[in-house]
Design a protein around this motif. Structure first.
Motif, PDB file in Angstrom:
ATOM      1  N   GLU A 126       0.659  37.958  26.219  1.00  0.00           N
ATOM      2  CA  GLU A 126       0.786  36.636  26.839  1.00  0.00           C
ATOM      3  C   GLU A 126       2.196  36.370  27.357  1.00  0.00           C
ATOM      4  OE1 GLU A 126      -2.780  36.359  24.185  1.00  0.00           O
ATOM      5  OE2 GLU A 126      -0.802  37.284  24.073  1.00  0.00           O
ATOM      6  N   VAL A 127       3.184  37.044  26.802  1.00  0.00           N
ATOM      7  CA  VAL A 127       4.571  36.785  27.212  1.00  0.00           C
ATOM      8  C   VAL A 127       5.190  37.925  28.024  1.00  0.00           C
ATOM      9  CG1 VAL A 127       5.012  35.217  25.284  1.00  0.00           C
ATOM     10  CG2 VAL A 127       5.455  37.665  24.995  1.00  0.00           C
ATOM     11  N   TYR A 128       4.531  39.069  28.059  1.00  0.00           N
ATOM     12  CA  TYR A 128       5.069  40.228  28.777  1.00  0.00           C
ATOM     13  C   TYR A 128       5.242  39.898  30.259  1.00  0.00           C
ATOM     14  CZ  TYR A 128       5.500  45.125  30.338  1.00  0.00           C
ATOM     15  OH  TYR A 128       5.934  46.300  30.894  1.00  0.00           O
ATOM     16  N   GLY A 129       6.448  40.115  30.744  1.00  0.00           N
ATOM     17  CA  GLY A 129       6.755  39.854  32.147  1.00  0.00           C
ATOM     18  C   GLY A 129       7.144  38.423  32.432  1.00  0.00           C
ATOM     19  N   LYS A 130       7.017  37.540  31.437  1.00  0.00           N
ATOM     20  CA  LYS A 130       7.384  36.130  31.602  1.00  0.00           C
ATOM     21  C   LYS A 130       8.597  35.781  30.748  1.00  0.00           C
ATOM     22  CE  LYS A 130       2.533  34.919  32.481  1.00  0.00           C
ATOM     23  NZ  LYS A 130       1.956  36.258  32.182  1.00  0.00           N
ATOM     24  N   SER A 131       8.536  36.155  29.467  1.00  0.00           N
ATOM     25  CA  SER A 131       9.697  35.961  28.589  1.00  0.00           C
ATOM     26  C   SER A 131       9.921  37.151  27.662  1.00  0.00           C
ATOM     27  CB  SER A 131       9.536  34.672  27.772  1.00  0.00           C
ATOM     28  OG  SER A 131       8.352  34.705  26.996  1.00  0.00           O
ATOM     29  N   ALA A 132       9.133  38.196  27.814  1.00  0.00           N
ATOM     30  CA  ALA A 132       9.312  39.446  27.061  1.00  0.00           C
ATOM     31  C   ALA A 132       9.457  40.584  28.059  1.00  0.00           C
ATOM     32  CB  ALA A 132       8.130  39.697  26.128  1.00  0.00           C
ATOM     33  N   ARG A 202       3.210  39.302  12.604  1.00  0.00           N
ATOM     34  CA  ARG A 202       1.906  38.637  12.491  1.00  0.00           C
ATOM     35  C   ARG A 202       1.485  38.072  13.842  1.00  0.00           C
ATOM     36  NH1 ARG A 202       1.816  33.855   8.340  1.00  0.00           N
ATOM     37  NH2 ARG A 202       2.059  35.630   6.921  1.00  0.00           N
ATOM     38  N   SER A 203       2.441  37.437  14.539  1.00  0.00           N
ATOM     39  CA  SER A 203       2.096  36.833  15.837  1.00  0.00           C
ATOM     40  C   SER A 203       3.353  36.513  16.618  1.00  0.00           C
ATOM     41  CB  SER A 203       1.276  35.552  15.640  1.00  0.00           C
ATOM     42  OG  SER A 203       2.048  34.561  14.985  1.00  0.00           O
ATOM     43  N   ILE A 204       3.184  36.416  17.925  1.00  0.00           N
ATOM     44  CA  ILE A 204       4.216  35.882  18.814  1.00  0.00           C
ATOM     45  C   ILE A 204       3.668  34.579  19.377  1.00  0.00           C
ATOM     46  CG2 ILE A 204       5.497  36.230  20.960  1.00  0.00           C
ATOM     47  CD1 ILE A 204       5.397  39.244  20.401  1.00  0.00           C
ATOM     48  N   ASN A 205       4.321  33.485  19.050  1.00  0.00           N
ATOM     49  CA  ASN A 205       3.857  32.175  19.491  1.00  0.00           C
ATOM     50  C   ASN A 205       4.552  31.793  20.796  1.00  0.00           C
ATOM     51  OD1 ASN A 205       2.443  32.191  17.111  1.00  0.00           O
ATOM     52  ND2 ASN A 205       3.851  30.810  16.032  1.00  0.00           N
ATOM     53  N   SER A 206       3.778  31.286  21.734  1.00  0.00           N
ATOM     54  CA  SER A 206       4.333  30.966  23.050  1.00  0.00           C
ATOM     55  C   SER A 206       3.566  29.824  23.683  1.00  0.00           C
ATOM     56  CB  SER A 206       4.260  32.199  23.959  1.00  0.00           C
ATOM     57  OG  SER A 206       2.899  32.585  24.175  1.00  0.00           O
ATOM     58  N   SER A 207       4.141  29.319  24.777  1.00  0.00           N
ATOM     59  CA  SER A 207       3.490  28.287  25.583  1.00  0.00           C
ATOM     60  C   SER A 207       3.682  28.634  27.045  1.00  0.00           C
ATOM     61  CB  SER A 207       4.092  26.915  25.272  1.00  0.00           C
ATOM     62  OG  SER A 207       3.549  25.921  26.120  1.00  0.00           O
ATOM     63  N   ALA A 208       2.581  28.792  27.774  1.00  0.00           N
ATOM     64  CA  ALA A 208       2.615  29.133  29.200  1.00  0.00           C
ATOM     65  C   ALA A 208       3.459  30.382  29.455  1.00  0.00           C
ATOM     66  CB  ALA A 208       3.140  27.953  30.015  1.00  0.00           C
ATOM     67  N   GLY A 209       3.369  31.338  28.546  1.00  0.00           N
ATOM     68  CA  GLY A 209       4.083  32.593  28.724  1.00  0.00           C
ATOM     69  C   GLY A 209       5.505  32.608  28.220  1.00  0.00           C
ATOM     70  N   MET A 210       6.007  31.462  27.747  1.00  0.00           N
ATOM     71  CA  MET A 210       7.379  31.378  27.264  1.00  0.00           C
ATOM     72  C   MET A 210       7.372  31.429  25.737  1.00  0.00           C
ATOM     73  SD  MET A 210       8.557  31.438  30.192  1.00  0.00           S
ATOM     74  CE  MET A 210      10.293  31.453  29.719  1.00  0.00           C
ATOM     75  N   VAL A 211       8.010  32.441  25.180  1.00  0.00           N
ATOM     76  CA  VAL A 211       7.994  32.658  23.744  1.00  0.00           C
ATOM     77  C   VAL A 211       8.738  31.540  23.018  1.00  0.00           C
ATOM     78  CG1 VAL A 211      10.042  34.152  23.820  1.00  0.00           C
ATOM     79  CG2 VAL A 211       8.467  34.322  21.900  1.00  0.00           C
ATOM     80  N   GLY A 219       6.064  35.943   6.279  1.00  0.00           N
ATOM     81  CA  GLY A 219       6.267  34.516   6.440  1.00  0.00           C
ATOM     82  C   GLY A 219       7.536  34.118   7.161  1.00  0.00           C
ATOM     83  N   THR A 220       8.404  35.095   7.431  1.00  0.00           N
ATOM     84  CA  THR A 220       9.643  34.801   8.154  1.00  0.00           C
ATOM     85  C   THR A 220       9.324  34.367   9.581  1.00  0.00           C
ATOM     86  OG1 THR A 220      10.852  36.446   6.852  1.00  0.00           O
ATOM     87  CG2 THR A 220      11.853  35.740   8.925  1.00  0.00           C
ATOM     88  N   THR A 221      10.008  33.328  10.039  1.00  0.00           N
ATOM     89  CA  THR A 221       9.857  32.845  11.417  1.00  0.00           C
ATOM     90  C   THR A 221      11.162  33.062  12.153  1.00  0.00           C
ATOM     91  OG1 THR A 221       8.234  31.170  10.759  1.00  0.00           O
ATOM     92  CG2 THR A 221       9.368  30.840  12.856  1.00  0.00           C
ATOM     93  N   LEU A 222      11.082  33.702  13.312  1.00  0.00           N
ATOM     94  CA  LEU A 222      12.258  34.007  14.115  1.00  0.00           C
ATOM     95  C   LEU A 222      12.188  33.240  15.434  1.00  0.00           C
ATOM     96  CD1 LEU A 222      12.229  37.904  13.601  1.00  0.00           C
ATOM     97  CD2 LEU A 222      13.488  36.183  12.264  1.00  0.00           C
ATOM     98  N   PRO A 223      12.820  32.071  15.515  1.00  0.00           N
ATOM     99  CA  PRO A 223      12.828  31.321  16.778  1.00  0.00           C
ATOM    100  C   PRO A 223      13.595  32.104  17.851  1.00  0.00           C
ATOM    101  CG  PRO A 223      13.522  29.955  14.924  1.00  0.00           C
ATOM    102  CD  PRO A 223      13.550  31.372  14.455  1.00  0.00           C
ATOM    103  N   CYS A 224      13.121  32.027  19.077  1.00  0.00           N
ATOM    104  CA  CYS A 224      13.798  32.741  20.172  1.00  0.00           C
ATOM    105  C   CYS A 224      13.307  32.204  21.505  1.00  0.00           C
ATOM    106  CB  CYS A 224      13.537  34.249  20.090  1.00  0.00           C
ATOM    107  SG  CYS A 224      11.791  34.700  20.196  1.00  0.00           S
ATOM    108  N   THR A 225      14.065  32.512  22.547  1.00  0.00           N
ATOM    109  CA  THR A 225      13.641  32.142  23.903  1.00  0.00           C
ATOM    110  C   THR A 225      13.277  33.362  24.732  1.00  0.00           C
ATOM    111  OG1 THR A 225      15.949  32.141  24.630  1.00  0.00           O
ATOM    112  CG2 THR A 225      15.035  30.035  23.923  1.00  0.00           C
ATOM    113  N   GLY A 226      13.453  34.547  24.144  1.00  0.00           N
ATOM    114  CA  GLY A 226      13.115  35.758  24.870  1.00  0.00           C
ATOM    115  C   GLY A 226      12.971  36.936  23.933  1.00  0.00           C
ATOM    116  N   ILE A 227      12.322  37.973  24.419  1.00  0.00           N
ATOM    117  CA  ILE A 227      12.085  39.201  23.649  1.00  0.00           C
ATOM    118  C   ILE A 227      12.409  40.397  24.533  1.00  0.00           C
ATOM    119  CG2 ILE A 227      10.282  40.677  22.656  1.00  0.00           C
ATOM    120  CD1 ILE A 227       8.817  38.143  21.804  1.00  0.00           C
TER     121      ILE A 227
END
Length: 305
Positions: A126-132, A202-211, A219-227
């Protein structure tokens, strides 16, 4: 195109390398066809970068401009098709395509690129080419100084981490399993304040392709704006290898400085021949290979006269 075609050069693959080769050969008055299945690897990418005069262009617009310019050369044709078999030898290769085309060509130029093997990471597609992304030379500027997650491990990681640090120091590493590092390499990352996480994703959470964040199984959560992640690549076609072309363990076709493979009459260019996957580098190698095959054709014609 007719059902049977006689060519000087059949170019298999219509990315920057294949289209650039077609331009050179068209201007050299050679009968050329670019045969491409129409499923480019960079179709998911919104913008291509690092190509002088075309920085920020969409891949589809890039191909559209290229095809428009190639239309000025009547000896160049384009076919959205796939080659399924090739036989013969230098001077007379016989190609057959999925659409029933039979092509006879004096020379072959493979510009088949590489393809991504799907990675089993939920949310990555979902994020490849948009924010990954995979290449900081292509997309690092847009993510400069941003908080990023790097998905890589082992030797590839230890090459990539220092490279990415030129764009941002704000990144963490997720190895998505065992890190495949030595203790000295882990210490090197610690010395540069690069956090290392080896829990599976476990998952990459995103909205409209933006991670938004990468969530690990522990259970660790890693906030980020890109991958940035290391892709798993496979050759765009196994035809070069089936014809006897020397291919590395990584699937890269071995060529000399002029794009010649180990098989007479067969050339290759672009991502299929290199691990430097940049559009401008692919286009350059396509032009070089095209000039080389044109020189070979002209010399052969000269000796026949």
């Amino acid at each position: 195109m007719d059902n049977v075609k006689l060519l000087d050069v059949a170019i298999i693959g219509g990315g920057p390398a294949g289209l650039s080769a077609a331009l050179i050969l068209g201007r050299a008055r050679k009968q050329v066809s670019v045969i491409d299945e129409g499923r480019p690897r960079n179709a998911v990418t919104r913008e291509a970068h690092g190509f002088l005069t075309r920085d920020g262009i969409s891949p589809s617009e890039f191909r559209g401009i290229a095809k428009e310019q190639l239309s000025n050369y009547p000896s160049v044709t384009l076919a959205e098709d796939s080659v399924v078999s090739i036989e013969g030898e230098d001077g007379r290769f016989l190609l057959k395509t999925t659409q029933g085309m039979t092509i006879t060509s004096r020379k072959l130029l493979f510009a088949v690129g590489m393809k991504d093997r799907p990675l089993d990471i939920p949310g990555l597609s979902e994020v490849y080419g948009k924010s990954a992304f995979v290449c900081p030379y292509c997309d690092g500027w847009e993510l400069k100084d941003e908080p990023l997650v790097v998905i890589s491990r082992g030797a590839a990681l230890m090459h990539f981490a220092p490279l990415l640090s030129g764009w941002t120091k704000r990144f963490v590493v997720c190895t998505n399993g065992p890190d495949e590092l030595s203790e000295a390499e882990r210490e090197e990352l610690r010395n540069h304040q690069v956090p290392l996480f080896d829990s599976s994703i476990r998952s990459i959470n995103s909205s409209a392709g933006m991670v938004k964040q990468v969530v690990l199984e522990d259970g660790t959560t890693l906030p980020c704006t890109g991958i940035f992640f290391k892709p798993e690549l496979v050759p765009g076609s196994d035809l070069p290898q089936s014809l006897g072309c020397r291919v590395s363990e990584a699937g890269v076709v071995s060529v000399d400085e002029f794009g010649k493979t180990s098989v007479p009459g067969i050339y290759a260019a672009g991502d299929a021949t290199s691990q430097m996957h940049q559009a401008i580098a692919a286009a350059a190698s396509g032009a070089i290979a095209a000039a080389s095959v044109n020189n070979e054709l002209n010399k052969e014609a000269w000796l026949r006269e």
